[in-house]
Design a protein around this motif. Structure first.
Motif, mmCIF file in Angstrom:
data_model
loop_
_atom_site.group_PDB
_atom_site.id
_atom_site.type_symbol
_atom_site.label_atom_id
_atom_site.label_comp_id
_atom_site.label_asym_id
_atom_site.label_seq_id
_atom_site.Cartn_x
_atom_site.Cartn_y
_atom_site.Cartn_z
ATOM 1 N N LEU A 263 1.510 -6.102 -3.675
ATOM 2 C CA LEU A 263 2.389 -6.054 -2.513
ATOM 3 C C LEU A 263 2.458 -7.435 -1.883
ATOM 4 N N SER A 264 3.497 -7.641 -1.107
ATOM 5 C CA SER A 264 3.534 -8.857 -0.293
ATOM 6 C C SER A 264 2.577 -8.631 0.883
ATOM 7 N N ALA A 265 2.191 -9.711 1.526
ATOM 8 C CA ALA A 265 1.312 -9.588 2.691
ATOM 9 C C ALA A 265 1.973 -8.714 3.757
ATOM 10 N N ASN A 266 3.266 -8.900 3.950
ATOM 11 C CA ASN A 266 4.011 -8.111 4.930
ATOM 12 C C ASN A 266 3.981 -6.620 4.588
ATOM 13 N N GLN A 267 4.232 -6.287 3.310
ATOM 14 C CA GLN A 267 4.215 -4.882 2.892
ATOM 15 C C GLN A 267 2.828 -4.278 3.081
ATOM 16 N N TRP A 268 1.802 -5.039 2.726
ATOM 17 C CA TRP A 268 0.438 -4.526 2.844
ATOM 18 C C TRP A 268 0.081 -4.283 4.318
ATOM 19 N N ILE A 269 0.456 -5.207 5.188
ATOM 20 C CA ILE A 269 0.161 -5.062 6.620
ATOM 21 C C ILE A 269 0.887 -3.836 7.183
ATOM 22 N N ILE A 270 2.140 -3.630 6.790
ATOM 23 C CA ILE A 270 2.887 -2.457 7.276
ATOM 24 C C ILE A 270 2.207 -1.170 6.825
ATOM 25 N N GLN A 271 1.779 -1.112 5.542
ATOM 26 C CA GLN A 271 1.063 0.076 5.049
ATOM 27 C C GLN A 271 -0.230 0.301 5.832
ATOM 28 N N ALA A 272 -0.966 -0.783 6.075
ATOM 29 C CA ALA A 272 -2.232 -0.665 6.809
ATOM 30 C C ALA A 272 -1.988 -0.168 8.230
ATOM 31 N N LEU A 273 -0.966 -0.685 8.883
ATOM 32 C CA LEU A 273 -0.653 -0.250 10.248
ATOM 33 C C LEU A 273 -0.215 1.212 10.280
ATOM 34 N N LYS A 274 0.579 1.632 9.300
ATOM 35 C CA LYS A 274 1.001 3.038 9.248
ATOM 36 C C LYS A 274 -0.199 3.955 9.033
ATOM 37 N N LYS A 275 -1.114 3.520 8.188
ATOM 38 C CA LYS A 275 -2.308 4.327 7.926
ATOM 39 C C LYS A 275 -3.170 4.445 9.182
ATOM 40 N N VAL A 276 -3.383 3.336 9.843
ATOM 41 C CA VAL A 276 -4.234 3.316 11.041
ATOM 42 C C VAL A 276 -3.619 4.119 12.180
ATOM 43 N N THR A 277 -2.305 4.059 12.321
ATOM 44 C CA THR A 277 -1.645 4.764 13.424
ATOM 45 C C THR A 277 -1.278 6.201 13.090
ATOM 46 N N GLY A 278 -1.421 6.580 11.816
ATOM 47 C CA GLY A 278 -1.095 7.947 11.424
ATOM 48 C C GLY A 278 0.392 8.206 11.273
ATOM 49 N N THR A 279 1.179 7.149 11.168
ATOM 50 C CA THR A 279 2.621 7.320 11.044
ATOM 51 C C THR A 279 3.101 7.238 9.602
ATOM 52 N N GLY A 280 2.175 7.054 8.676
ATOM 53 C CA GLY A 280 2.540 6.978 7.266
ATOM 54 C C GLY A 280 2.773 8.352 6.673
ATOM 55 N N LYS A 281 3.167 8.391 5.413
ATOM 56 C CA LYS A 281 3.460 9.652 4.741
ATOM 57 C C LYS A 281 2.230 10.238 4.061
#
Length: 85
Positions: free
Chosen positions: A26-44
């Motif tokens: 992943l790009s750094a940006n993509q990885w950070i977005i995934q990490a933030l979604k996971k931490v905030t519970g907004t991911g799938k």
């Protein structure tokens, strides 16, 4: 989409982010977005992940074994009226 600037990223954190992004292709940006979604519970991702690490120990049936079991136990679905009198 919104743009967010994060300040205060030190060298160690920068290396860790880039390393994990590279590991996941992943790009750094993509990885950070995934990490933030996971931490905030907004991911799938579901809250509770399914684990399959004990499947080999617990066993499992192939489709053929399942069909054979169903066929061989079908007789138990029939009610013997004489037994219920």
């Amino acid at each position: 989409m919104k743009t967010l600037t994060i300040r205060g990223i030190d060298t160690e954190l920068d290396r860790a982010i880039k390393s994990r992004a590279l590991q996941n292709n992943l790009s750094a940006n993509q990885w950070i977005i995934q990490a933030l979604k996971k931490v905030t519970g907004t991911g799938k991702e579901p809250v509770f992940k399914k684990h399959h690490d004990l499947d080999g120990l617990a066993g499992g049936w192939s489709k053929e074994e399942t069909a054979s079991f169903s066929k061989n136990t079908k007789i138990f679905e029939r009610i013997d009226e004489d037994q219920w009198k």
